[in-house]
Design a protein around this motif. Structure first.
Motif, short mmCIF file in Angstrom:
data_model
loop_
_atom_site.label_atom_id
_atom_site.label_comp_id
_atom_site.label_asym_id
_atom_site.label_seq_id
_atom_site.Cartn_x
_atom_site.Cartn_y
_atom_site.Cartn_z
N THR A 215 -37.22 -40.36 10.33
CA THR A 215 -36.50 -41.10 11.34
C THR A 215 -35.22 -40.34 11.65
O THR A 215 -34.70 -39.60 10.81
N ASP B 192 -37.17 -39.40 15.30
CA ASP B 192 -38.49 -39.94 14.95
C ASP B 192 -39.54 -38.85 15.05
O ASP B 192 -39.79 -38.31 16.13
N GLN C 138 -44.02 -37.27 18.55
CA GLN C 138 -42.63 -37.67 18.69
C GLN C 138 -42.35 -38.19 20.10
O GLN C 138 -42.99 -37.76 21.06
#
Length: 125
Positions: free
Chosen positions: A33, A36, A50
């Motif tokens: 994260t 991400d 992503q």
């Protein structure tokens, strides 16, 4: 030289993780994260999912395109193009000699087109 990583757009990494885990029959290799990032190992190449990546067409080698499409259809996956022979390999420049290359296309959970490819023994008409 070989391809190390291919990036693919994914708005929802949880949804993409579930989709690709089923499709690849493999758990994600890593998830981060901020930013991400979701990774799957495909042999020597990583598939990176992503939100900031552009959409691309990824072609995945499967054992049997017809079987893979039938399994995807059973899971409710959109089939963009049914299995068909796109090329007969008369030499080994693009694939195994004397095989037919089958392809089909599905839509992943994020709206990307995914190509499925298999090489099967050549069938003379």
């Amino acid at each position: 030289m070989h391809i190390v990583q291919v990036a693919q757009h994914a708005d929802d990494l949880d949804r993409a993780a579930a989709f690709y885990t089923q499709l690849l029959d493999e758990e994600p290799a890593a998830r981060f994260t901020s930013p991400d990032l979701l990774f799957f190992n495909l042999g020597a190449t990583r598939l990176l999912l992503q939100p900031d990546a552009p959409s691309t067409v990824v072609y995945l080698l499967v054992d049997d395109v017809a079987h893979a499409v039938a399994a995807a259809r059973d899971r409710g996956v959109e089939i963009v193009d049914d299995p068909h022979v796109i090329y007969t390999h008369v030499d080994d420049s693009l694939g195994p000699v004397d095989t037919d290359e089958w392809q089909a296309f599905i839509r992943d959970s994020e709206g990307n087109t995914v190509g499925l490819v298999s090489h099967e023994p050549r069938h003379d008409p």
